[in-house]
Design a protein around this motif. Structure first.
Motif, PDB file in Angstrom:
ATOM      1  N   THR A   1       6.261  79.405  62.714  1.00 15.14           N
ATOM      2  CA  THR A   1       7.037  78.136  63.051  1.00 15.14           C
ATOM      3  C   THR A   1       8.162  78.814  63.553  1.00 15.14           C
ATOM      4  O   THR A   1       8.492  79.996  63.572  1.00 15.14           O
ATOM      5  CB  THR A   1       7.321  77.522  61.601  1.00 15.14           C
ATOM      6  OG1 THR A   1       8.143  78.223  60.691  1.00 15.14           O
ATOM      7  CG2 THR A   1       6.114  76.988  60.905  1.00 15.14           C
ATOM      8  N   ALA A   2       9.298  77.960  64.003  1.00 11.39           N
ATOM      9  CA  ALA A   2      10.495  78.044  64.631  1.00 11.39           C
ATOM     10  C   ALA A   2      11.179  78.852  63.586  1.00 11.39           C
ATOM     11  O   ALA A   2      12.039  79.887  63.911  1.00 11.39           O
ATOM     12  CB  ALA A   2      11.086  76.947  65.165  1.00 11.39           C
ATOM     13  N   LEU A   3      11.314  78.647  62.253  1.00 10.01           N
ATOM     14  CA  LEU A   3      11.923  79.265  61.442  1.00 10.01           C
ATOM     15  C   LEU A   3      11.387  80.570  61.091  1.00 10.01           C
ATOM     16  O   LEU A   3      12.009  81.680  60.877  1.00 10.01           O
ATOM     17  CB  LEU A   3      11.888  78.378  59.978  1.00 10.01           C
ATOM     18  CG  LEU A   3      12.693  79.064  58.889  1.00 10.01           C
ATOM     19  CD1 LEU A   3      14.099  79.159  59.094  1.00 10.01           C
ATOM     20  CD2 LEU A   3      12.479  78.195  57.530  1.00 10.01           C
ATOM     21  N   GLY A   4      10.092  80.789  61.215  1.00 10.04           N
ATOM     22  CA  GLY A   4       9.466  82.238  61.128  1.00 10.04           C
ATOM     23  C   GLY A   4      10.047  83.119  62.058  1.00 10.04           C
ATOM     24  O   GLY A   4      10.287  84.319  61.998  1.00 10.04           O
ATOM     25  N   SER A   5       9.933  82.384  63.480  1.00 16.48           N
ATOM     26  CA  SER A   5      10.305  83.367  64.551  1.00 16.48           C
ATOM     27  C   SER A   5      11.902  83.610  64.533  1.00 16.48           C
ATOM     28  O   SER A   5      12.104  84.539  64.876  1.00 16.48           O
ATOM     29  CB  SER A   5      10.025  82.412  65.862  1.00 16.48           C
ATOM     30  OG  SER A   5       8.744  82.219  66.031  1.00 16.48           O
TER      31      SER A   5
ATOM     32  N   VAL B   1       1.719  81.262  51.124  1.00 17.51           N
ATOM     33  CA  VAL B   1       3.094  81.557  50.507  1.00 17.51           C
ATOM     34  C   VAL B   1       3.973  81.407  51.668  1.00 17.51           C
ATOM     35  O   VAL B   1       5.094  80.797  51.542  1.00 17.51           O
ATOM     36  CB  VAL B   1       3.401  83.122  49.915  1.00 17.51           C
ATOM     37  CG1 VAL B   1       4.915  83.221  49.663  1.00 17.51           C
ATOM     38  CG2 VAL B   1       2.505  83.175  48.615  1.00 17.51           C
ATOM     39  N   LEU B   2       3.712  81.986  53.024  1.00 18.20           N
ATOM     40  CA  LEU B   2       4.419  81.847  53.949  1.00 18.20           C
ATOM     41  C   LEU B   2       4.759  80.309  54.563  1.00 18.20           C
ATOM     42  O   LEU B   2       5.617  79.769  55.099  1.00 18.20           O
ATOM     43  CB  LEU B   2       3.879  82.699  55.342  1.00 18.20           C
ATOM     44  CG  LEU B   2       4.215  84.103  55.114  1.00 18.20           C
ATOM     45  CD1 LEU B   2       3.309  84.759  56.288  1.00 18.20           C
ATOM     46  CD2 LEU B   2       5.470  84.524  54.938  1.00 18.20           C
ATOM     47  N   ARG B   3       3.401  79.350  54.253  1.00 22.85           N
ATOM     48  CA  ARG B   3       3.285  78.146  54.763  1.00 22.85           C
ATOM     49  C   ARG B   3       4.465  77.366  53.593  1.00 22.85           C
ATOM     50  O   ARG B   3       5.106  76.453  54.159  1.00 22.85           O
ATOM     51  CB  ARG B   3       1.929  77.583  54.475  1.00 22.85           C
ATOM     52  CG  ARG B   3       1.915  76.281  54.969  1.00 22.85           C
ATOM     53  CD  ARG B   3       0.343  75.788  54.932  1.00 22.85           C
ATOM     54  NE  ARG B   3      -0.163  76.060  53.773  1.00 22.85           N
ATOM     55  CZ  ARG B   3      -1.306  76.874  53.437  1.00 22.85           C
ATOM     56  NH1 ARG B   3      -1.564  77.691  54.564  1.00 22.85           N
ATOM     57  NH2 ARG B   3      -1.892  77.202  52.458  1.00 22.85           N
TER      58      ARG B   3
ATOM     59  N   GLY C   1       7.800  77.356  54.684  1.00 27.11           N
ATOM     60  CA  GLY C   1       8.032  77.083  55.972  1.00 27.11           C
ATOM     61  C   GLY C   1       8.148  77.940  57.267  1.00 27.11           C
ATOM     62  O   GLY C   1       8.729  77.729  58.390  1.00 27.11           O
ATOM     63  N   LEU C   2       7.519  79.209  56.984  1.00 28.22           N
ATOM     64  CA  LEU C   2       7.746  80.104  57.861  1.00 28.22           C
ATOM     65  C   LEU C   2       6.257  80.091  58.878  1.00 28.22           C
ATOM     66  O   LEU C   2       6.306  80.836  60.003  1.00 28.22           O
ATOM     67  CB  LEU C   2       7.749  81.462  57.380  1.00 28.22           C
ATOM     68  CG  LEU C   2       8.958  81.600  56.559  1.00 28.22           C
ATOM     69  CD1 LEU C   2       9.146  83.153  55.925  1.00 28.22           C
ATOM     70  CD2 LEU C   2      10.430  81.540  57.448  1.00 28.22           C
TER      71      LEU C   2
ATOM     72  N   LYS D   1      13.829  82.149  48.686  1.00 27.21           N
ATOM     73  CA  LYS D   1      13.603  81.923  46.924  1.00 27.21           C
ATOM     74  C   LYS D   1      12.099  81.969  46.920  1.00 27.21           C
ATOM     75  O   LYS D   1      11.496  82.513  46.062  1.00 27.21           O
ATOM     76  CB  LYS D   1      14.159  80.844  46.607  1.00 27.21           C
ATOM     77  CG  LYS D   1      15.778  81.131  46.297  1.00 27.21           C
ATOM     78  CD  LYS D   1      16.469  79.837  45.899  1.00 27.21           C
ATOM     79  CE  LYS D   1      18.022  80.059  45.773  1.00 27.21           C
ATOM     80  NZ  LYS D   1      18.361  81.227  44.844  1.00 27.21           N
ATOM     81  N   MET D   2      11.460  81.086  47.841  1.00 27.71           N
ATOM     82  CA  MET D   2       9.777  80.965  47.663  1.00 27.71           C
ATOM     83  C   MET D   2       9.122  82.238  47.879  1.00 27.71           C
ATOM     84  O   MET D   2       7.851  82.416  47.624  1.00 27.71           O
ATOM     85  CB  MET D   2       9.437  79.647  48.673  1.00 27.71           C
ATOM     86  CG  MET D   2      10.025  78.530  48.169  1.00 27.71           C
ATOM     87  SD  MET D   2       9.473  77.154  49.489  1.00 27.71           S
ATOM     88  CE  MET D   2       7.984  76.924  49.185  1.00 27.71           C
ATOM     89  N   LEU D   3       9.734  83.006  48.718  1.00 22.74           N
ATOM     90  CA  LEU D   3       9.055  84.354  49.085  1.00 22.74           C
ATOM     91  C   LEU D   3       9.255  85.432  48.133  1.00 22.74           C
ATOM     92  O   LEU D   3       8.791  86.381  48.208  1.00 22.74           O
ATOM     93  CB  LEU D   3       9.453  84.827  50.438  1.00 22.74           C
ATOM     94  CG  LEU D   3       9.102  83.919  51.568  1.00 22.74           C
ATOM     95  CD1 LEU D   3       9.817  84.403  52.836  1.00 22.74           C
ATOM     96  CD2 LEU D   3       7.582  84.082  51.923  1.00 22.74           C
ATOM     97  N   GLU D   4      10.171  85.130  47.079  1.00 23.57           N
ATOM     98  CA  GLU D   4      10.343  86.331  46.089  1.00 23.57           C
ATOM     99  C   GLU D   4       9.432  86.616  45.142  1.00 23.57           C
ATOM    100  O   GLU D   4       9.240  87.541  44.319  1.00 23.57           O
ATOM    101  CB  GLU D   4      11.787  86.045  45.228  1.00 23.57           C
ATOM    102  CG  GLU D   4      12.855  86.029  46.488  1.00 23.57           C
ATOM    103  CD  GLU D   4      14.044  85.574  45.696  1.00 23.57           C
ATOM    104  OE1 GLU D   4      14.052  85.158  44.480  1.00 23.57           O
ATOM    105  OE2 GLU D   4      15.421  85.691  46.481  1.00 23.57           O
TER     106      GLU D   4
END
Length: 349
Positions: free
Chosen positions: A318-322, A297-299, A302-303, A345-348
């Motif tokens: 990733t940079a976005l996750g950081s 899910v995190l992948r 993009g995190l 939205k993808m994490l919801e």
């Protein structure tokens, strides 16, 4: 250190940071100027809090029992990562008077000048003195350690995950070899050489050694002086400079838990360095299949990025996750936040 008579197969890793080891080692750091980039912001914050809360005098008396260099009493650190603060303090308060006298006499032999009043008082075994000692340890921990537990626990979990991966891949030999990534640690057969503060040889004689990671341990590892006690080796976790500003920034922004859910937030925090699914599962106490689903899910958001290395699959933040962890991601709905909005939205689900 000689892992003779089967001691290697009984080597263990603490479940996490030990509250009293962190308390005592943080007292050392308050009295010296080691690692200023990493710890000076913490020193300033803690000193201000001690004065604000009226603890400065009691903590100065406590420091007499725990000087920043040389010997300090073993009875102050009874745990091996297996006790909570209340249990540890109860163990300290229950120290037999004969041991108090023996260890504090040794401490006094290293001191210059008259023996401090607090040392004489605790050595007497007086019930009031031991209540003061227990209460001061708890109150100091509440100011100097407890507010920083999110970072301490995250770093300890990362370390434990690395050790678990090494043990799963290489057994006891792999676990021991994994500690040679610490500066100055070398292995030669059953011998482990570490940069101890003074020359010392420790024979385990078949006894299990417990390795305890410590956030406030710097530069060199430490062990109990009394070799009749269950052996432990406390080693540094080496936090990076800037850890405290990042923690404070996190306190000022909306909780990452609310955006990703608590398990995925912990997974993001754990991915300070690349980890396998097995390591993530061990660090977060999850089934490997559950850890794999959360990583997927995190992948997709993009995190987290995933790559294969040989027969291993490694996940990295990733940079976005950081940026999400550091509070740099803009709130959903604000200008320029389309990428973040899509990820959230993808994490919801």
């Amino acid at each position: 250190m000689d892992f003779d008579e089967g001691a290697l197969t009984r080597m263990g890793v603490a479940r996490g940071a030990d509250p009293l080891w962190e308390t005592v080692l943080s007292l050392h750091l308050l009295q010296n100027d080691q690692e200023p980039l990493a710890y000076d912001p913490w020193r300033r914050e803690v000193r201000a809090a001690l004065h604000r809360d009226g603890l400065a005098d009691d903590v100065r008396a406590l420091m007499r029992l725990c000087p920043p260099t040389g010997y300090f009493p073993d009875f102050l650190t009874p745990g091996r990562g297996d006790l909570d603060l209340a249990e540890g303090v109860d163990r300290v308060r229950s120290t037999p008077r004969s041991r108090l006298v023996a260890e504090l006499t040794r401490l006094c032999a290293d001191l210059r000048g008259p023996v401090p009043r607090s040392v004489r008082w605790v050595a007497s075994g007086d019930a009031t003195a031991l209540r003061w000692l227990g209460a001061t340890l708890r109150r100091y921990h509440a100011v100097a350690v407890a507010p920083y537990l999110p970072v301490i626990r995250a770093r300890a979990a990362e370390d434990r995950a690395r050790r678990a991966e090494a043990a799963l891949s290489g057994g006891a030999e792999g676990l021991l070899a994994s500690y040679t990534d610490l500066p100055g640690w070398r292995r030669d057969g059953t011998l482990l050489a570490v940069p101890y503060p003074e020359p010392r040889s420790l024979r385990l004689c078949g006894r299990p050694l417990t390795l305890v990671p410590a956030f406030f341990c710097v530069r060199t590892p430490l062990a109990l002086v009394d070799e009749s006690l269950p052996p432990v080796l406390v080693h540094p976790l080496r936090p990076e400079p800037g850890w405290l500003p990042r923690l404070r920034a996190g306190a000022a922004r909306p909780s990452v838990d609310r955006l990703t859910g608590p398990t995925r937030a912990r997974m993001l925090e754990s991915l300070e360095t690349p980890m396998t699914t097995t390591s993530l599962a061990a660090a977060l106490c999850l089934a490997p299949s559950t850890a794999s689903r959360h990583a997927a899910v995190l992948r997709e958001a993009g995190l987290v990025a995933t790559r294969r290395e040989g027969n291993r699959v490694l996940h990295r933040r990733t940079a976005l996750g950081s940026a999400l962890l550091d509070g740099a991601v803009q709130q959903v709905g604000t200008p320029g936040s389309q990428e973040s909005a899509t990820s959230m939205k993808m994490l919801e689900t």
